[in-house]
Design an enzyme around this catalytic site. Structure first.
Site, short mmCIF file in Angstrom:
data_model
loop_
_atom_site.label_atom_id
_atom_site.label_comp_id
_atom_site.label_asym_id
_atom_site.label_seq_id
_atom_site.Cartn_x
_atom_site.Cartn_y
_atom_site.Cartn_z
N MET A 102 6.04 17.05 -12.18
CA MET A 102 5.74 15.79 -11.50
C MET A 102 7.04 15.14 -11.04
SD MET A 102 2.92 14.24 -14.15
CE MET A 102 3.82 14.80 -15.60
N GLY A 189 9.43 10.98 -14.46
CA GLY A 189 9.52 12.25 -13.76
C GLY A 189 9.49 13.32 -14.83
N SER A 190 8.56 14.25 -14.79
CA SER A 190 8.31 15.03 -15.99
C SER A 190 7.46 16.26 -15.70
CB SER A 190 7.64 14.15 -17.03
OG SER A 190 6.68 13.31 -16.40
N ARG A 191 6.86 16.83 -16.77
CA ARG A 191 6.11 18.06 -16.63
C ARG A 191 5.02 18.12 -17.68
NH1 ARG A 191 9.57 23.39 -17.39
NH2 ARG A 191 8.23 24.15 -19.03
#
Length: 232
Positions: A102, A189-191
């Site tokens: 993301m 902001g990540s996964r």
């Protein structure tokens, strides 16, 4: 339909997790306008971005046993068989995994990929590498959910990124979740990694764009009939 109702229909709701941040940006914008109009406009743009980041639009989730939906908006950044995090208790054998990255422009509300019972929630502190890297699965701060289903056990892991500094999980151990149900959020902001049991046929490819709660990323019953949908 009135103009106000039409505009409201086009705007996404803001998730309550974002209220504090949006208010902070708004206050900063007022201070910046006091000193400089140019700085104030920059602050206003950042405030608008913050509101956009914390949007929480409704989603229409396909309803059928065996479907696996995307847990996050973003793009598929990793596919294959990987060893799940040890804290989930899924063993040391590699499992089929889909990773969705993301960016700061994607909606960051996470949704359950399948219906089932959350039997374990495990948080692990860590560092903050770029979530797009394979190494982020091992070293970054993360929060994992173990979901028990009739088809097997799923692991869903929220992974903090280079900018993300806060993982939020709304669910609790023992809770029953529906596919597409909101279970958490990550700032900024990540996964999200999804570990699936054997028998799931993956329906996404590397780089594919996904929509949380709507994009079907896997299916236990490829030859099954018509799908039905539910708005969540």
């Amino acid at each position: 339909m009135s103009l106000v109702a039409s505009v409201r229909k086009q705007l996404s709701p803001i998730h309550p997790e974002g209220y504090m941040f949006i208010a902070g940006f708004a206050v900063l914008t007022l201070i910046l306008f006091y000193f400089s109009a140019n700085l104030g406009w920059i602050g206003l743009i950042l405030t608008a971005w913050c509101a956009y980041f914390f949007r929480d639009p409704p989603r229409v989730t396909p309803q059928r046993d065996g479907l696996v939906v995307a847990p996050a908006d973003g793009y598929v950044c990793r596919l294959g068989h990987y060893v799940p995090p040890p804290e989930l208790g899924l063993g040391e054998a590699p499992m089929q995994c889909v990773s969705i990255f993301m960016s700061v422009f994607d909606c960051h509300v996470n949704r359950a990929p399948t219906a089932g019972r959350i039997s374990r929630i495990a948080y692990k502190p860590g560092i903050f590498l770029n979530a797009d890297l394979d190494k982020a699965s091992e070293d970054n701060e993360r929060n994992g959910l173990l979901i028990d289903t009739p088809q097997g056990r799923f692991g869903v892991v929220q992974i903090a990124g280079l900018i993300a500094r806060r993982i939020v999980c709304f669910s609790r151990e023992g809770e029953q979740v529906e596919a597409g149900q909101r279970f958490g959020l990550i700032r900024f902001g990540s996964r999200v990694d999804v570990y699936t049991p054997e028998g799931v046929h993956l329906l996404v490819g590397m780089g594919q764009k996904t929509i949380a709660g709507e994009t079907v990323i896997g299916d236990f019953m490829m030859a099954d009939g018509q799908r039905i949908y539910r708005e969540a």
